[in-house]
Each structure stands twice: as structure tokens, then as C-alpha cells.
Design a protein around this motif. Sequence first.
Motif, PDB file in Angstrom:
ATOM      1  N   ARG A 264       0.830  -1.197   0.000  1.00  0.00           N
ATOM      2  CA  ARG A 264       0.000   0.000   0.000  1.00  0.00           C
ATOM      3  C   ARG A 264       0.878   1.266   0.000  1.00  0.00           C
ATOM      4  N   LYS A 265       1.873   1.285   0.869  1.00  0.00           N
ATOM      5  CA  LYS A 265       2.760   2.444   0.949  1.00  0.00           C
ATOM      6  C   LYS A 265       3.541   2.632  -0.345  1.00  0.00           C
ATOM      7  N   GLY A 266       4.029   1.537  -0.905  1.00  0.00           N
ATOM      8  CA  GLY A 266       4.806   1.622  -2.133  1.00  0.00           C
ATOM      9  C   GLY A 266       3.995   2.113  -3.306  1.00  0.00           C
ATOM     10  N   THR A 268       1.278   3.913  -3.201  1.00  0.00           N
ATOM     11  CA  THR A 268       0.972   5.321  -2.971  1.00  0.00           C
ATOM     12  C   THR A 268       2.139   6.198  -3.401  1.00  0.00           C
ATOM     13  N   ALA A 269       3.348   5.786  -3.040  1.00  0.00           N
ATOM     14  CA  ALA A 269       4.532   6.557  -3.417  1.00  0.00           C
ATOM     15  C   ALA A 269       4.734   6.564  -4.929  1.00  0.00           C
ATOM     16  N   ALA A 270       4.454   5.446  -5.578  1.00  0.00           N
ATOM     17  CA  ALA A 270       4.717   5.321  -7.013  1.00  0.00           C
ATOM     18  C   ALA A 270       3.786   6.175  -7.868  1.00  0.00           C
ATOM     19  N   VAL A 271       2.622   6.530  -7.341  1.00  0.00           N
ATOM     20  CA  VAL A 271       1.667   7.318  -8.142  1.00  0.00           C
ATOM     21  C   VAL A 271       1.546   8.760  -7.666  1.00  0.00           C
ATOM     22  N   SER A 272       2.110   9.074  -6.529  1.00  0.00           N
ATOM     23  CA  SER A 272       1.957  10.408  -5.938  1.00  0.00           C
ATOM     24  C   SER A 272       3.148  11.285  -6.300  1.00  0.00           C
ATOM     25  N   HIS A 273       3.202  11.692  -7.554  1.00  0.00           N
ATOM     26  CA  HIS A 273       4.301  12.525  -8.042  1.00  0.00           C
ATOM     27  C   HIS A 273       3.866  13.225  -9.323  1.00  0.00           C
ATOM     28  N   SER A 274       4.647  14.182  -9.739  1.00  0.00           N
ATOM     29  CA  SER A 274       4.377  14.898 -10.988  1.00  0.00           C
ATOM     30  C   SER A 274       4.902  14.056 -12.141  1.00  0.00           C
ATOM     31  N   GLY A 275       4.026  13.406 -12.864  1.00  0.00           N
ATOM     32  CA  GLY A 275       4.511  12.588 -13.963  1.00  0.00           C
ATOM     33  C   GLY A 275       3.504  11.554 -14.409  1.00  0.00           C
ATOM     34  N   ASP A 276       4.032  10.477 -15.028  1.00  0.00           N
ATOM     35  CA  ASP A 276       3.194   9.429 -15.617  1.00  0.00           C
ATOM     36  C   ASP A 276       2.775   8.442 -14.534  1.00  0.00           C
ATOM     37  N   SER A 277       1.867   8.907 -13.682  1.00  0.00           N
ATOM     38  CA  SER A 277       1.533   8.167 -12.458  1.00  0.00           C
ATOM     39  C   SER A 277       0.914   6.804 -12.717  1.00  0.00           C
ATOM     40  N   ASP A 278       0.114   6.669 -13.770  1.00  0.00           N
ATOM     41  CA  ASP A 278      -0.509   5.369 -14.008  1.00  0.00           C
ATOM     42  C   ASP A 278       0.518   4.336 -14.455  1.00  0.00           C
ATOM     43  N   SER A 279       1.490   4.762 -15.257  1.00  0.00           N
ATOM     44  CA  SER A 279       2.497   3.807 -15.721  1.00  0.00           C
ATOM     45  C   SER A 279       3.431   3.381 -14.597  1.00  0.00           C
ATOM     46  N   THR A 280       3.888   4.323 -13.781  1.00  0.00           N
ATOM     47  CA  THR A 280       4.764   3.953 -12.669  1.00  0.00           C
ATOM     48  C   THR A 280       4.031   3.091 -11.660  1.00  0.00           C
ATOM     49  N   GLY A 281       2.740   3.384 -11.438  1.00  0.00           N
ATOM     50  CA  GLY A 281       1.942   2.560 -10.538  1.00  0.00           C
ATOM     51  C   GLY A 281       1.710   1.175 -11.088  1.00  0.00           C
ATOM     52  N   ALA A 282       1.422   1.079 -12.400  1.00  0.00           N
ATOM     53  CA  ALA A 282       1.175  -0.225 -13.017  1.00  0.00           C
ATOM     54  C   ALA A 282       2.421  -1.099 -12.965  1.00  0.00           C
ATOM     55  N   ILE A 283       3.577  -0.516 -13.288  1.00  0.00           N
ATOM     56  CA  ILE A 283       4.823  -1.290 -13.286  1.00  0.00           C
ATOM     57  C   ILE A 283       5.127  -1.805 -11.886  1.00  0.00           C
ATOM     58  N   LEU A 284       4.988  -0.929 -10.888  1.00  0.00           N
ATOM     59  CA  LEU A 284       5.237  -1.370  -9.514  1.00  0.00           C
ATOM     60  C   LEU A 284       4.236  -2.433  -9.086  1.00  0.00           C
ATOM     61  N   GLY A 285       2.959  -2.268  -9.436  1.00  0.00           N
ATOM     62  CA  GLY A 285       1.965  -3.271  -9.081  1.00  0.00           C
ATOM     63  C   GLY A 285       2.294  -4.634  -9.654  1.00  0.00           C
ATOM     64  N   ASN A 286       2.770  -4.657 -10.915  1.00  0.00           N
ATOM     65  CA  ASN A 286       3.223  -5.912 -11.510  1.00  0.00           C
ATOM     66  C   ASN A 286       4.354  -6.527 -10.695  1.00  0.00           C
ATOM     67  N   LEU A 287       5.307  -5.712 -10.301  1.00  0.00           N
ATOM     68  CA  LEU A 287       6.466  -6.210  -9.552  1.00  0.00           C
ATOM     69  C   LEU A 287       6.065  -6.729  -8.175  1.00  0.00           C
ATOM     70  N   TYR A 288       5.248  -5.967  -7.463  1.00  0.00           N
ATOM     71  CA  TYR A 288       4.804  -6.413  -6.144  1.00  0.00           C
ATOM     72  C   TYR A 288       4.042  -7.738  -6.240  1.00  0.00           C
ATOM     73  N   GLY A 289       3.154  -7.846  -7.211  1.00  0.00           N
ATOM     74  CA  GLY A 289       2.369  -9.067  -7.341  1.00  0.00           C
ATOM     75  C   GLY A 289       3.224 -10.282  -7.641  1.00  0.00           C
ATOM     76  N   ALA A 290       4.221 -10.107  -8.520  1.00  0.00           N
ATOM     77  CA  ALA A 290       5.117 -11.217  -8.830  1.00  0.00           C
ATOM     78  C   ALA A 290       5.979 -11.585  -7.625  1.00  0.00           C
ATOM     79  N   ALA A 291       6.348 -10.576  -6.826  1.00  0.00           N
ATOM     80  CA  ALA A 291       7.212 -10.824  -5.675  1.00  0.00           C
ATOM     81  C   ALA A 291       6.473 -11.462  -4.514  1.00  0.00           C
TER      82      ALA A 291
END
Length: 322
Positions: A264-266, A268-291
Amino acid sequence: MNAAIAQYDRILGCLLGGAIGDALGYQVEFDRWDAIKDRFGPDGVTEMRRNKISDDTQMTLFTVEGLLLAPPGGSVDVVVEQVRLAYLRWLETQEALMPPMASEGLAAQPWLYERRAPGRACITGLQEGARPGVNPNSKGCGTVMRSAPFGLYFGPDEAFAFAERCSALTHGHPTAGASAGAFAMIVAHLMLGATPQRAVSETLLHLRGGIDRSETADALQQAYELAGKVPPGPNTCAPLGEGWIAEEALAIAVYCLLGTDDVRKGLTAAVSHSGDSDSTGAILGNLYGAAYGHAALPKEWASQVEGREVVVALAKLMAAEA
């Protein structure tokens, strides 16, 4: 090593985690940090007020479909061609209002025909036939955000090679391919039970073997170093860029992955910034799920994200094929 998590749980976690991160970030895509803070508060995007996914998850699902339609043991060219055809079917969903008569598979899903801010290079590259060499100067993150399925389907080296080659269907810049390949390789290592630190380290070693991969390697090295100094939080990823280009999007996600195992914390951090928030969030979500598997995903987000039923169905098919 943590190989105790079932393969299906990792596959489902990867695909569903990507959709969750995508939906969280899509709420604020194109927004600057100050605007995000005004809407959601200083803690960043901690709520899924809208469950809609973007083109990131759409293309990821079509990547899965392409891999599933490739014959078992098919040649590299055959697999790449099936992925290419899948992306062309996705393009049709971006140009039509509803599924044509007799549509099958993902192309028969009406909800996928909503255009969700697709990347320009993805659209133009596919319109030009999705052949290698298209958009030679483009290294947008559109290649990375769709490439997790290669890591679910192949071992680390093959995952890198397939993702890199399929990246060139829309983005011709070598860094786009290297970043997509690195992402798929990290996912593949995680699927085998490697820790996030080991998965990233092994991928960095692989990247250092090619001069065309130096931008991606340098970005991951910066992410690794930042994770050791600054815990992920709202807008802490700013030193890594905004995520619009391939290596930056991957670096932001890897920084959050290495910086905290609190999903949850990760996210939140990955999408809470000035930029391509959906892509950074999606990539991290993929990584967390695989891990960490499906069970590690916040239940209220996993239960309400758009397209959950389709994601679950594809995960079952991938697990049966793997």
C-alpha cells in the motif's frame, strides 16, 4: 529466496497488481504534485476513488493474449508475430466504438473500447504496421508498462529478449527495448522466488553487458541507491524523473519495490508525483504481485478494480500454460 508462493498466485498478483497501480495512478495522470496534494492530501493517493484502468493495463492484457495464442514451442518469430497481431487488435479497440460482429477474445470486451489516453508512439507505431524500426527516436514508457507478461511466461533471459524485441514494434529507440527487457527480466526472477534485491541486481548485471543498455542500467543504479537513502513516500521519487520515458518509469517502480515491502505504501509513493503516475503505478503493481503474490495486494483495491474478472480468467490460462 521465497519460492513457497504458488505460481498462479504470483501470476494473478502480477496482473491484478498492475491493474491496481494503473487505476490508482490514472486518477492523477498529468497532474502535478501540488495538484495531487490539494485533491488527496499530503499523504498522496491513498484512495481508489475511480476504478478505471488505462491503456497500460489494456495493452498488458493484449500481451497476455498474444502469448497465449502462440503455439507451444513456437519459434521466436511466431511468438513475436502473435504479440504483434494482439497489439493490432488493441489498436482496433482504440479506433472503434464497440466490438465488431463475431469478435473473439479481448476484442469482444466492450469495456476495452474506451480510449484511455494511449501513448502517441504506441498508436502511430501500430498504425504503421508494428514493424521493427518504427519510431526510431522514441523511448516512451509505453513499451515497459505492457511487458510484465513476458516475465510470467519465460525465464529471465528469454523474457528480456522477447520484451526487447516486441518493444521495437512501436518504439525503435534501444533504451525503450532495454527497459522493457529489464522489467520483464526482473519479473521473471521474482517468479522464480528471487528477492527484489536479487532480481534487480541480476538484471543490472545483464544490462551492463551491452552499450545500448547503459541508460537503463544507470537509471536502475540510481533507483537502487535512492532506495537505500530515502524511504518511498509522496513525491520522493522526483530525483529519478517523471516517468514519461522508459528508463525513468522503470526506475521509479524499482525504487519503490526496493524501498518498502509495504504494498500500500509503495503504490501510494509510485503514483503520488508529478509525472506518468498510471504507468509507474502499473509497473510497480506488476512487480509487487510477482514478488509477494495476490494475497499481498490490498483487498479493497483488488476487489473493485475494473476488469478484475478478465484479469482472473487470463491469469488462470497463463498458469495452465506455464
